[in-house]
Scaffold this active site. Sequence first.
Site, PDB file in Angstrom:
ATOM      1  N   CYS A  65      21.077  10.048 -22.761  1.00 31.20           N
ATOM      2  CA  CYS A  65      21.873   9.352 -23.779  1.00 31.20           C
ATOM      3  C   CYS A  65      20.974   8.691 -24.824  1.00 31.20           C
ATOM      4  CB  CYS A  65      22.725   8.248 -23.174  1.00 31.20           C
ATOM      5  SG  CYS A  65      23.509   8.656 -21.634  1.00 31.20           S
ATOM      6  N   ASP A  66      19.892   8.054 -24.384  1.00 26.16           N
ATOM      7  CA  ASP A  66      19.131   7.170 -25.273  1.00 26.16           C
ATOM      8  C   ASP A  66      17.732   7.660 -25.633  1.00 26.16           C
ATOM      9  OD1 ASP A  66      21.295   5.441 -25.125  1.00 26.16           O
ATOM     10  OD2 ASP A  66      20.497   4.404 -23.373  1.00 26.16           O
ATOM     11  N   CYS A  82      19.937   5.747 -18.910  1.00 25.87           N
ATOM     12  CA  CYS A  82      20.289   7.144 -19.177  1.00 25.87           C
ATOM     13  C   CYS A  82      19.363   7.742 -20.228  1.00 25.87           C
ATOM     14  CB  CYS A  82      21.746   7.225 -19.639  1.00 25.87           C
ATOM     15  SG  CYS A  82      22.255   8.887 -20.069  1.00 25.87           S
TER      16      CYS A  82
END
Length: 309
Positions: free
Chosen positions: A135-136, A132
């Site tokens: 997200c990261d 992701c």
Amino acid sequence: MNEFDVIIIGGGPAGMTAGIYASRAGAKVLMLEKAGVGGQVALTSSIANYPGFKHIDGFELSQSMWEQATELGVTTVFSQVDKLELDGETKKVVAGGVTYSAPAVILSMGACSRGLGVTGEKEFIGRGVSYCAVCDGAFYRGKTVAVVGGGNTALGDVLYLAPLVNKVILVHRREGFRAEQSVIDGVEKMKESQGNIEYKLDSVVDGIEGNGKVEKLNIHNVNTNETETLDVDGVFIAVGRSPNTELLDGIVELDGGNIVANDRMETNVAGVFAAGDVVKKSLRQIATAISDGAIAGTNAALYAKKLKG
Ligand code: NAP
């Protein structure tokens, strides 16, 4: 107290839309969601093909769908479904040790990221391997990352990461991309303007290496068999998704892991409907997920009403 007219499993766009339509049709609706509402969409930074919005943030769109569903009376419980009993007139769904029942159930549990199955992948999850970018991505500011895949997700990840990181290397197993042309054009444009995107085409990943965290990505060219080791700090894997249907084996008809549903979104089990990315279909988009949700929600509410008399 745990009796509903319609139980929806999965709170992505399909499930939330089903909730909106079933509620508006007068049903008492429960939506069970294991993590956060929105599913895959909530993790998408910019959506450019949802009609009515030239660009919209996926998280914002998900939250807005959820608010609408909640205002219309949909009850959301954040809990993982452990067991399903879908035969008979009263369907039972067990989640977090609680049994919920309803005459109609909608299966809209979406799909999860597929892995590459190469050495080092599992070992380095959370230490350089990610599924992701939204997200990261922020952890890789100023660093070098690889993105693996050639679909909308992989190319969308490149668009998201290139402005953040020092360099993005896109590794794809063939020459042509599966992503939509507009997304490919976007990457090409950014490749020209930013100068920090590199393609490794016709290339597959052999393994991921590092010492405590990702340091190297081993690839080889499928035409020449030439191997190469790329120095990277992170690897974003975007090679497609698998339907979350493990619990359904032997319960509803599946084809290649996807639920078989008709144009009323009915499965082969009476009172059980399906919607979204879990369904066997040719196009998986928010637009098609919400279409499924609207049909499933309406028909599930009707089914429950008829059964209750
Ligand atoms: P996808 O479209 O299935 O693409 C997967 C990509 O990974 C393909 O390029 C495939 O290569 C490659 N691949 C598959 N297995 C591989 C392996 N073992 N090793 C190396 N490469 C592998 O998946 P996705 O990009 O996650 O998209 C899923 C669905 O969501 C699609 O329908 C997509 O359109 C939709 N989506 C839409 C949006 C949007 O509209 N904003 C954003 C994201 C996703 P090949 O091409 O050679 O098969």
